[in-house]
Motif scaffolding. Structure first.
Motif, short mmCIF file in Angstrom:
data_model
loop_
_atom_site.label_atom_id
_atom_site.label_comp_id
_atom_site.label_asym_id
_atom_site.label_seq_id
_atom_site.Cartn_x
_atom_site.Cartn_y
_atom_site.Cartn_z
N VAL A 1 -34.73 -69.81 -51.02
CA VAL A 1 -34.43 -70.15 -52.41
C VAL A 1 -35.54 -69.63 -53.31
O VAL A 1 -36.72 -69.86 -53.05
CB VAL A 1 -34.29 -71.68 -52.58
N VAL A 2 -35.16 -68.90 -54.36
CA VAL A 2 -36.12 -68.49 -55.37
C VAL A 2 -36.25 -69.65 -56.35
O VAL A 2 -35.26 -70.07 -56.97
CB VAL A 2 -35.70 -67.20 -56.08
N VAL A 3 -37.44 -70.19 -56.44
CA VAL A 3 -37.72 -71.33 -57.30
C VAL A 3 -38.59 -70.87 -58.46
O VAL A 3 -39.60 -70.19 -58.26
CB VAL A 3 -38.45 -72.44 -56.50
N ARG A 4 -38.15 -71.21 -59.66
CA ARG A 4 -38.93 -70.91 -60.87
C ARG A 4 -39.74 -72.15 -61.23
O ARG A 4 -39.21 -73.25 -61.32
CB ARG A 4 -38.01 -70.53 -62.02
N GLY B 1 -32.12 -68.61 -57.40
CA GLY B 1 -31.33 -67.86 -56.43
C GLY B 1 -31.37 -68.57 -55.10
O GLY B 1 -32.32 -69.30 -54.80
N HIS B 2 -30.32 -68.37 -54.28
CA HIS B 2 -30.23 -69.13 -53.04
C HIS B 2 -29.45 -68.32 -52.01
O HIS B 2 -28.35 -67.85 -52.30
CB HIS B 2 -29.48 -70.44 -53.34
N VAL C 1 -42.99 -64.41 -55.91
CA VAL C 1 -42.11 -63.40 -56.47
C VAL C 1 -42.75 -62.83 -57.72
O VAL C 1 -42.82 -61.62 -57.90
CB VAL C 1 -40.71 -63.98 -56.77
N THR C 2 -43.23 -63.70 -58.59
CA THR C 2 -44.04 -63.30 -59.75
C THR C 2 -45.19 -64.27 -59.88
O THR C 2 -45.04 -65.46 -59.59
CB THR C 2 -43.25 -63.32 -61.08
N GLY C 3 -46.31 -63.76 -60.32
CA GLY C 3 -47.46 -64.61 -60.58
C GLY C 3 -47.29 -65.31 -61.91
O GLY C 3 -46.32 -65.08 -62.64
N VAL D 1 -29.80 -78.14 -47.78
CA VAL D 1 -30.54 -79.21 -48.46
C VAL D 1 -30.80 -78.81 -49.90
O VAL D 1 -30.70 -77.63 -50.27
CB VAL D 1 -31.88 -79.51 -47.74
N ASP D 2 -31.13 -79.78 -50.73
CA ASP D 2 -31.49 -79.54 -52.13
C ASP D 2 -32.96 -79.10 -52.14
O ASP D 2 -33.86 -79.93 -52.11
CB ASP D 2 -31.28 -80.79 -52.96
N VAL D 3 -33.18 -77.81 -52.16
CA VAL D 3 -34.53 -77.26 -52.04
C VAL D 3 -35.38 -77.60 -53.28
O VAL D 3 -36.56 -77.90 -53.15
CB VAL D 3 -34.51 -75.75 -51.77
N ALA D 4 -34.78 -77.59 -54.46
CA ALA D 4 -35.55 -77.96 -55.66
C ALA D 4 -36.10 -79.38 -55.52
O ALA D 4 -37.26 -79.64 -55.87
CB ALA D 4 -34.69 -77.84 -56.91
N GLU D 5 -35.31 -80.28 -55.00
CA GLU D 5 -35.78 -81.66 -54.81
C GLU D 5 -36.87 -81.71 -53.74
O GLU D 5 -37.84 -82.45 -53.88
CB GLU D 5 -34.61 -82.58 -54.43
#
Length: 140
Positions: A71-74, A60-61, A111-113, A9-13
């Motif tokens: 998924v790493v989401v920024r 990243g995915h 992952v980062t604050g 799936v489109d995780v960003a969406e």
């Protein structure tokens, strides 16, 4: 005849669809009028067209067969002050780290604050954070 097929799936969406109503429902003043999108750059200076603006982007995915995506989401938030940007992105990060934050999402880990700064292209205050979210693939 083939059987069911696991489709990523489109995780960003999914994240955008989760954060829009959740952030709009929050009482914190830093979230008043926040726009959540996977796009930025429609403003006159190449930045967001309005403030505050929260950008959701995949960094990243991975996909564990048959159905779990990581998924790493920024999250990047442009705001009127660095403090407000950090507060807004921190609230979005916290919502995504809750157990079962939205349909299709099974949770997340920071992952980062929130890290604040000034956008070198627009000279506007911003903050960014990263979260690893998990999502279920669609079975078709």
């Amino acid at each position: 005849m083939s059987g069911p097929l696991a489709v990523p799936v489109d995780v960003a969406e999914l994240v955008v669809r989760a954060l829009r109503p959740q952030l709009a429902a929050r009482p914190e003043p830093v979230l008043a009028g926040v726009q959540v999108s996977t796009r930025v750059g429609d403003g006159p200076d190449g930045g967001p067209p309005s403030l505050p603006w929260l950008l959701v982007a995949e960094d990243g995915h991975t996909w564990a067969w048959p159905a779990l995506q990581r998924v790493v989401v920024r999250l990047t938030c442009w705001h009127r002050s660095e403090h407000a940007a950090k507060a807004a992105v921190g609230l979005a990060l916290a919502l995504l780290c809750a157990p079962r934050p939205a349909p299709g999402l099974t949770g997340g880990e920071p992952v980062t604050g929130p890290l604040g700064g000034i956008d070198p292209h627009t000279d506007r205050p911003l903050a960014t954070a990263a979260v690893a979210v998990r999502a279920r693939s669609t079975i078709r």
